[in-house]
Design an enzyme around this catalytic site. Structure first.
Site, mmCIF file in Angstrom:
data_model
loop_
_atom_site.group_PDB
_atom_site.id
_atom_site.type_symbol
_atom_site.label_atom_id
_atom_site.label_comp_id
_atom_site.label_asym_id
_atom_site.label_seq_id
_atom_site.Cartn_x
_atom_site.Cartn_y
_atom_site.Cartn_z
ATOM 1 N N ASP A 146 34.890 42.557 43.688
ATOM 2 C CA ASP A 146 34.212 42.769 45.082
ATOM 3 C C ASP A 146 34.052 41.196 45.345
ATOM 4 O O ASP A 146 34.552 40.193 45.284
ATOM 5 C CB ASP A 146 33.109 43.442 45.362
ATOM 6 C CG ASP A 146 31.982 43.029 46.589
ATOM 7 O OD1 ASP A 146 32.869 43.791 47.475
ATOM 8 O OD2 ASP A 146 31.192 42.515 46.941
ATOM 9 N N ASP B 15 32.329 39.619 49.753
ATOM 10 C CA ASP B 15 31.566 39.458 50.045
ATOM 11 C C ASP B 15 30.407 39.446 49.637
ATOM 12 O O ASP B 15 29.660 40.069 48.693
ATOM 13 C CB ASP B 15 31.487 40.749 51.368
ATOM 14 C CG ASP B 15 32.497 40.204 52.102
ATOM 15 O OD1 ASP B 15 32.509 39.169 52.578
ATOM 16 O OD2 ASP B 15 32.902 41.446 52.208
#
Length: 231
Positions: free
Chosen positions: A17, A19
């Protein structure tokens, strides 16, 4: 009594991922959303934030409006948020341990990719100061990719990301790194193990499903999943 050691399987491919995991952007989202919510005497709390982390922007905006009962449309909220984020996203720093880990994996030829709910425009703003770093990944799948029909917690983005390795990576050989509960759910739904690196403010109950939970990427031990150890 010592805590039980989690059962893990060796892996060959890693999916990250972005963020709040590789880039310190979740803090920027919090500042911007609270700035807007304050006008209506509302609080963008971690209870609300945990509902939207990892989701595509339109869905996240609608959840915030519904939960906090903001007197604005989804389009109005998104427009204002994007205008504010445009100025702050390029200041996003890499999270602790991210650079060391990715360079280590790249050095040893471990296949790695990014799977982020961020759309193309948002991704470009966030990564502007870190283009060399993101070139270390084999590929990057964004939230507005045509193959990503539904956002996290659905598994679409991780399955699409795994398919793009050459040859495609079996789900059981993939390890996902996430900071958000929705991302953990998506990884598990894809049949993948998941390392969770949650923000310290996130309720501990929301970390229970992860394969392992770490305070920081700095604490990851590659050999635990059959990967080359740090020298």
């Amino acid at each position: 009594m010592a805590a039980p050691v989690p059962q893990v399987r060796p892996v060959t491919h890693l999916l990250f991922d972005m963020d709040g995991l590789l880039l310190d952007t979740e803090r920027l989202y919090s500042v911007v959303f609270q700035d807007i919510c304050s006008r209506y005497d509302k609080t963008y709390s971690w209870d609300v934030k945990s509902l939207v982390m990892g989701k595509k922007a339109p869905e996240a905006a609608q959840i915030i409006i519904d939960v906090l009962q903001l007197p604005m449309s989804r389009e109005e909220l998104l427009g204002e948020v994007q205008a504010k984020l445009h100025d702050v996203f390029p200041t996003a720093a890499l999270m602790p341990g991210a650079e060391k880990l990715i360079h280590h994996l790249r050095k040893h030829g471990v296949p790695l990719a990014v799977a982020t709910s961020s759309g193309s425009t948002s991704f470009e703003m966030k990564t502007r100061a870190h283009q060399e770093f993101f070139r270390l990944f084999d590929h990057i799948v964004l939230g507005d990719d045509p193959e990503v029909g539904s956002g996290k917690p659905n598994p679409d983005i991780f399955l699409a990301c795994a398919r793009r390795f050459c040859p495609p990576a079996p789900a059981e050989k993939c390890l996902v790194f996430e900071d958000a509960p929705n991302g953990v759910e998506a990884a598990l739904a894809a049949g993948m193990q998941v390392v969770m690196v949650p923000d310290a403010n996130l309720h501990r109950d929301l970390t229970a499903k992860a394969t392992i939970v770490l305070p920081s990427l700095q604490d990851f031990q590659p050999q635990q999943f059959g990967l080359p150890p740090y020298e």
